[in-house]
Structure formats: C-alpha cells, structure tokens
Write a protein that holds these residues in place. Structure first.
Motif, PDB file in Angstrom:
ATOM      1  N   ASN A   1       0.902  -1.109  -0.031  1.00 17.27           N
ATOM      2  CA  ASN A   1       0.099  -0.080  -0.019  1.00 17.27           C
ATOM      3  C   ASN A   1       0.945   1.295   0.111  1.00 17.27           C
ATOM      4  O   ASN A   1       1.544   1.429   0.810  1.00 17.27           O
ATOM      5  N   GLN A   2       0.701   2.031  -0.919  1.00 18.20           N
ATOM      6  CA  GLN A   2       1.744   3.347  -1.066  1.00 18.20           C
ATOM      7  C   GLN A   2       1.683   4.191   0.185  1.00 18.20           C
ATOM      8  O   GLN A   2       2.596   4.645   0.907  1.00 18.20           O
ATOM      9  N   THR A   3       0.174   4.368   0.797  1.00 16.59           N
ATOM     10  CA  THR A   3       0.268   5.380   2.008  1.00 16.59           C
ATOM     11  C   THR A   3       0.836   4.610   3.223  1.00 16.59           C
ATOM     12  O   THR A   3       2.008   5.509   3.765  1.00 16.59           O
ATOM     13  N   ALA A   4       0.733   3.368   3.380  1.00 14.16           N
ATOM     14  CA  ALA A   4       1.612   2.595   4.370  1.00 14.16           C
ATOM     15  C   ALA A   4       2.880   2.578   4.079  1.00 14.16           C
ATOM     16  O   ALA A   4       3.803   2.556   5.141  1.00 14.16           O
ATOM     17  N   THR A   5       3.404   2.640   2.866  1.00 16.36           N
ATOM     18  CA  THR A   5       4.869   2.595   2.634  1.00 16.36           C
ATOM     19  C   THR A   5       5.353   3.779   3.008  1.00 16.36           C
ATOM     20  O   THR A   5       6.622   3.926   3.584  1.00 16.36           O
ATOM     21  N   MET A   6       4.877   5.035   2.671  1.00 16.75           N
ATOM     22  CA  MET A   6       5.183   6.471   2.794  1.00 16.75           C
ATOM     23  C   MET A   6       5.231   6.762   4.432  1.00 16.75           C
ATOM     24  O   MET A   6       6.239   7.267   4.906  1.00 16.75           O
ATOM     25  N   VAL A   7       4.309   6.312   5.134  1.00 19.33           N
ATOM     26  CA  VAL A   7       4.276   6.389   6.712  1.00 19.33           C
ATOM     27  C   VAL A   7       5.199   5.582   7.256  1.00 19.33           C
ATOM     28  O   VAL A   7       6.210   5.998   8.060  1.00 19.33           O
ATOM     29  N   SER A   8       5.509   4.381   6.781  1.00 25.79           N
ATOM     30  CA  SER A   8       6.745   3.545   7.288  1.00 25.79           C
ATOM     31  C   SER A   8       8.099   4.165   6.926  1.00 25.79           C
ATOM     32  O   SER A   8       8.767   4.070   7.964  1.00 25.79           O
ATOM     33  N   LEU A   9       8.086   4.682   5.833  1.00 27.22           N
ATOM     34  CA  LEU A   9       9.548   5.354   5.573  1.00 27.22           C
ATOM     35  C   LEU A   9       9.733   6.588   6.572  1.00 27.22           C
ATOM     36  O   LEU A   9      10.837   6.788   7.088  1.00 27.22           O
ATOM     37  N   CYS A  10       8.670   7.281   6.543  1.00 27.71           N
ATOM     38  CA  CYS A  10       8.858   8.442   7.480  1.00 27.71           C
ATOM     39  C   CYS A  10       9.117   8.317   9.365  1.00 27.71           C
ATOM     40  O   CYS A  10      10.092   8.891   9.474  1.00 27.71           O
ATOM     41  N   LEU A  11       8.489   7.148   9.284  1.00 24.25           N
ATOM     42  CA  LEU A  11       8.774   6.793  10.853  1.00 24.25           C
ATOM     43  C   LEU A  11      10.250   6.191  10.882  1.00 24.25           C
ATOM     44  O   LEU A  11      10.770   6.089  12.017  1.00 24.25           O
ATOM     45  N   LEU A  12      10.528   5.148   9.955  1.00 18.86           N
ATOM     46  CA  LEU A  12      11.992   4.718   9.931  1.00 18.86           C
ATOM     47  C   LEU A  12      12.805   5.714  10.133  1.00 18.86           C
ATOM     48  O   LEU A  12      13.789   5.635  10.878  1.00 18.86           O
ATOM     49  N   LYS A  13      12.754   6.975   9.469  1.00 15.67           N
ATOM     50  CA  LYS A  13      13.785   8.000   9.606  1.00 15.67           C
ATOM     51  C   LYS A  13      14.018   8.750  11.126  1.00 15.67           C
ATOM     52  O   LYS A  13      15.044   9.293  11.304  1.00 15.67           O
ATOM     53  N   ASP A  14      13.018   8.403  11.788  1.00 18.45           N
ATOM     54  CA  ASP A  14      12.918   8.838  13.360  1.00 18.45           C
ATOM     55  C   ASP A  14      13.760   8.287  14.282  1.00 18.45           C
ATOM     56  O   ASP A  14      14.233   8.413  15.321  1.00 18.45           O
TER      57      ASP A  14
END
Length: 609
Positions: free
Chosen positions: A103-116
């Motif tokens: 899922n595109q939205t889930a992927t983007m949210v996961s990437l943003c959280l990973l960077k934290d």
C-alpha cells in the motif's frame, strides 16, 4: 467335513482374444483451469509478491581485480555483536511488515517513521535486515514514485554507514539503481543517490561494479557545472545553482571513494577528468574542493597524471590550498605535492608559486604536530621538494633543519619519521646543515630510530653516508652510538634487494669502518660474508661501494680470513680493471691486505717469525 474348494476358472484362448479386440476405455482429459489474474500494485506497477532480480555478474567475473582487499574490510566480516534486543526491534519489524503490504500510503508512513530512529544503530539495522527490509528499500529505488525514492534513499544513506550493511546492499545490486538515479530529473534524488554511492564505493566490490556498469562517464557528465556557478560564492547563487553545486559535491565524493582503484584512475584519465578537476580547484566552494583534492592526490600516484597537472596549472592550486583553514584540504594538498614533487618540474613550480614557506610554517606548527596524518603529508612534501638544491636554500632561510630535529623521536609516527629522515638526508647535502644538525643535538637521536626505519626508507643510509664524510660529525658518533648504527645495518644487509639502498649502505659502512674498531665490530656481527655477495651485482654504484667497504674491512685480519673463505679474490681481481681509479685502488689494496696476512701466516707456520 471341510468345505470343498472352488475350482479356479482359467480363461480359454478364445476368451482372451475377444477381450483384446474390445475397444479401450476413453481417456479422461483434464482441462486446465485458467489462473486467476494477479493483482497489480498501484505503487510499483508490478504484481504483488517478492520480486525476482537476476543479477548478471559475468562482466565482473571477466574483469580482474585491480586492488587488494583492505584489512578493515576483511576484519569487519568477523565482527559480530550480540547485544540485548530493545523494544525498538519489534517496532521496526512492524514497520517493515507495513512496507511489504504494497500500500502506497502505508509505505510512505513507514519510511517517515523509520527516519525517526537511529538507523546507524546495529540492532535496528539487524532488525531491518532480518525482516527483509533492505530488499524492499532497494526495490523502492526502481519505483516511479519520487516520494518513495526519496524516502528510501534517506533511509539507505544512514544504514549504509555500517560495513556489514554496505556488503549486504552491494550483494543486492544497489549499485545499478543508484547509477540510473543519477539521470533523475529531480536534483534532490541525484544528491541522495550520489551521497549513498560515495559510501558504498568504499568497498572494493562496489567500485568494480560502478566501473563495469558505466557509472564513471555518467558521474563526470552529471557533475560538470558551469564556470559561472563555480566562480560565485554560495550565498550569491540561486536555489537551482545551489542544487547544481550540491550534485557536484556528491559526485566528487564518489570519485574520491573510487580513486583508490588503478583501473578507475585509467577510466578517469580517458574521460578527461584533469580539466574538470582544474576547474573545480579554482572554485569558491570549499566543500567541492576538498573531495576534488582527494581525487587529485590519489591520481598523482601515476606519472601520466603528474605531467598533466603540470600542464594545466594544478600545481599552483595545490600551493594555494596549503594556506586554507580546512585541515582535510591541507592534508590532501600536501599529499599531492609529496607525490607530484618527484618530478623536477613540479619542484620548481612549487618554489615559484611560493609553496616552500607554507610547508615550513606547517612543519613548525604545534597544531600540525598533533595531527599525524597531516604531519606525515607535510613532511613528505618537504622531503621531495628538498631534492632540488635551489629549494634547500629557501628551506635554510626558514630554519627547516632545526624544525625537523624535534620530530626524530622513537614514539613518532612511522610515516613521519621516514619523511623527516628523507628531508634531513637531502638538506644535509649542504654542509652548513650538518652543523645545524649537530648544534640542535640531532645526531644522538639517529641511533635510537635507526632500527625502526630500515624497513621503510633508504634515506637513513644516505644521511649516514653524508655524516660519515664529515669527520667532525662522525667523531660524535664514536663508542656505543656508532656501534648501535652498525648493528642496525646488519638486517637490511641480509634482506634488502634495493640497489640504491645497497649502494648507499656499502659506502656508509666503508667510511664508518675508518674509525676506531668498527671493522672488528662488523666481523662480530657476521656482516662481512653477506657484503661479499653484493659483488655479484651488475650495478656500478653497488660495486664501487662494496669494493671500498671490503677494502676498509680487510684492515682487520679476521675479516680477511672470512673474505678469502667466501671467494672474494676472484671478484676484486676483476674490479682491478675498472675504469674508476678509486675502485682500482680499493680492489688492489684489498688483495694486498689478504696476501700480506697469508704471508704472515706462512712465516709463522714455518717458524720464521
């Protein structure tokens, strides 16, 4: 009564033939059900499920390795940590699961959280690797969504700092998408791709992949920014021009990482990197100049580059950047001078550009003394520049020899010691510098570092030779100090095959043997027999040195016995016919000493004495 057995009915021949004539049963043909249509991801444009990438390594296998694997890379393979698993480990695993969902939205949210998270932490990196997160991140680089590409690159840029992660990503063929992303129209993607490539290119396998897959010409093309952007300061540039400079900086870092490979250097030369480096070194952007200078000093290993640097005027830029406040830039500039100054033309250009004074100031700086890498580079530049007598005159005006003497310490860095001794050897060709060395108490320090330096440089023997020619200085080395020097020369006498080393060593031994009981000490060290073996050399300088040394050693009767046993007579008889009068006299005198000892022994045997 037991029951009667039933008779078995055996089919007759007619019945069998009738059965054979009957038609066989029709075969049941199974119709294949149509496969259900695979669902396609809106994010990647490909079916769901694991992607299969076929990585062809044929070109890599056909291309031979051009550089040995570094010790750091080899040791890192076996370094494993087993710390306690923190709570972040399980959080990371959940984020990777969401990324795999497609899922595109889930992927983007996961990437943003990973960077934290602290992605340089080994535990978090291990969690991402075990859940297959690295494969997902590499696959995201090939999507058409710029946000996913940006997020994936931002995460990979931090993960790739680990040697283990670098190797894993290289095995996943991350080099190919990174090369392709240098063509991306978005500048921020180009910058992140270049920065990531610069990190993984520190591994030999990645350097090989980038070279074979055509990455070098693409890098040079992308980093070619206009001169007007290079001439303006960063604050005066527009946002678009600032992005161009950032791309050039990233690509320069990639070249700096690639520069250790000889085959990469040849590729750079073919694609005209020298002109590009010359332009960059004249720019006003220090962050761009630093990695560019790193490429320059690595390419300076090859004479073809050194000559090209002289033609385009890069030597003047090297001198100018010696005065820069950036420590890494000063180090790379000094290293480049050290390598380029082996050419006579470069030494002259350094002097004319006013580069000798900055080198002396750096040698005298206490801050430089604390930075051993910088100090080694600076002293190396001084050494090579001192080969020209014209430069020694300028060094004398700056009091260079007095500044080098404090660096003659046993606990000093090996590279620094080798360069300092080399510089002193060149400077002491001027007799006035020998007096300076004596006044500053440099002579007593030589024996203590002699053994330490023999495997590194032949400069020490040249220095000893120059000192031994000055009788007043050699007297200061009498007694234990001189014996230590003689002891130190024993090992290289046996092991080193360098002709220049042998020539300088034998002459130093020859003149040192003229004093006190040094000839006897050499005999005790069993160094006479190996010295005779030098007479098989075809080098005239070695033959001259060993002939003079043998002459001085033959003044000791026990050495004459050793020489005669080793068959020295046939060699010195041949050298009597030399074109050099000094060699003729030395060879004849050696024969005289041996013959005189033989006659004395004969008289003693027949009791005529």
């Amino acid at each position: 009564m037991p029951p009667k057995k039933k008779k078995e009915i055996v089919p007759t021949k007619e019945v069998v033939q009738e059965l054979e004539r009957t038609e066989p049963e029709p075969e049941i043909v199974e119709t294949a059900e149509p496969e259900p249509l695979k669902q396609v991801s809106l994010l990647t444009g490909e079916p769901y499920g694991p992607r299969i990438r076929l990585v062809s390594e044929k070109a890599e296998e056909e291309s031979s390795d051009d550089e040995p694997e570094s010790e750091n890379e080899e040791e890192a393979r076996y370094q494993e940590d087993h710390p306690e698993v923190p709570s972040e480990f399980w959080h990371i695993q959940k984020l990777i699961k969401y990324m795999k969902a497609g899922n595109q939205t889930a992927t983007m949210v996961s990437l943003c959280l990973l960077k934290d998270y602290d992605l340089t932490d080994k535990i978090i990196q291990k969690a991402i690797q075990e859940m297959g997160g690295l494969e997902v991140l590499v696959n995201l680089l090939e999507t058409n969504d710029i946000k996913c590409q940006n997020g994936s690159l931002s995460v990979l840029l931090q993960i790739a700092t680990s040697t283990e992660m670098k190797r894993y990503l290289i095995d996943l063929d991350i080099a190919t998408p990174l090369i392709q992303m240098l063509k991306h129209p978005a500048r921020d993607i180009q910058i992140l791709a270049a920065e990531t490539m610069a990190i993984i290119a520190r591994v030999r396998k990645a350097r090989k992949q980038i070279r074979i897959r055509g990455g070098i010409p693409l890098i040079l093309d992308v980093m070619d920014v206009p001169d007007e952007v290079l001439r303006r300061s960063y604050d005066e540039l527009s946002e678009a021009s600032k992005e161009l400079v950032a791309v050039a900086i990233g690509c320069a870092k990639v070249l700096d990482s690639l520069g250790s490979s000889p085959k990469v250097k040849e590729e750079l030369r073919k694609h005209g990197v020298v002109r590009l480096m010359s332009r960059f070194l004249k720019s006003k952007h220090t962050q761009l100049i630093v990695p560019t200078m790193g490429v320059v000093q690595q390419c300076a290993d090859l004479n073809v580059f050194r000559e090209a640097f002289e033609r385009v005027g890069i030597i003047n830029d090297l001198v100018r950047h010696l005065k820069n406040d950036n420590v890494k830039l000063k180090e790379n500039s000094a290293l480049a001078i050290f390598k380029c100054a082996s050419n006579r033309e470069t030494r002259m250009m350094v002097r004319r550009a006013g580069g000798l004074d900055p080198l002396c100031k750096l040698v005298q700086s206490e801050e430089v003394h604390a930075n051993k890498r910088l100090l080694a580079a600076v002293t190396g530049g001084v050494w090579k520049c001192a080969i020209s007598p014209e430069n020694i005159m300028r060094f004398n005006q700056n009091g260079l020899v007095a500044s080098l003497v404090p660096l003659l310490e046993e606990n000093e860095d090996e590279r620094v010691l080798a360069n300092v001794v080399g510089a002193l050897a060149e400077c002491c060709k001027d007799p006035t510098n020998r007096d300076v060395l004596k006044i500053n108490e440099g002579l007593p320090k030589l024996p203590s570092i002699c053994t330490f330096l023999l495997s590194l440089s032949l400069s020490l023997f040249l220095l000893l030779l120059l000192l031994s020619l000055d009788q007043t200085l050699l007297i200061l080395l009498q007694g234990p100090l001189q014996i230590r020097l003689l002891s130190a020369t024993y090992e290289p006498l046996l092991e080193n095959d360098d002709e220049n080393l042998r020539a300088n060593l034998t002459l130093a031994i020859a003149y040192c043997c003229d004093w006190d009981r040094n000839s006897y000490e050499f005999g005790k060290l069993n160094a006479v027999a190996p010295l005779v073996n030098y007479m098989t050399s075809k080098n005239k300088n070695v033959l001259k040195g060993v002939c003079i040394a043998v002459y001085h050693l033959s003044k000791e009767p026990l050495n004459c016995v050793t020489m005669h046993t080793c068959g020295v007579i046939k060699y010195v008889l041949r050298l009597v016919g030399s074109d050099d009068p000094e060699v003729q006299i030395a060879a004849a005198s050696t024969i005289r000493h041996i013959r005189k000892l033989a006659l004395t022994a004969e008289k003693f045997h027949f009791k005529e004495m």
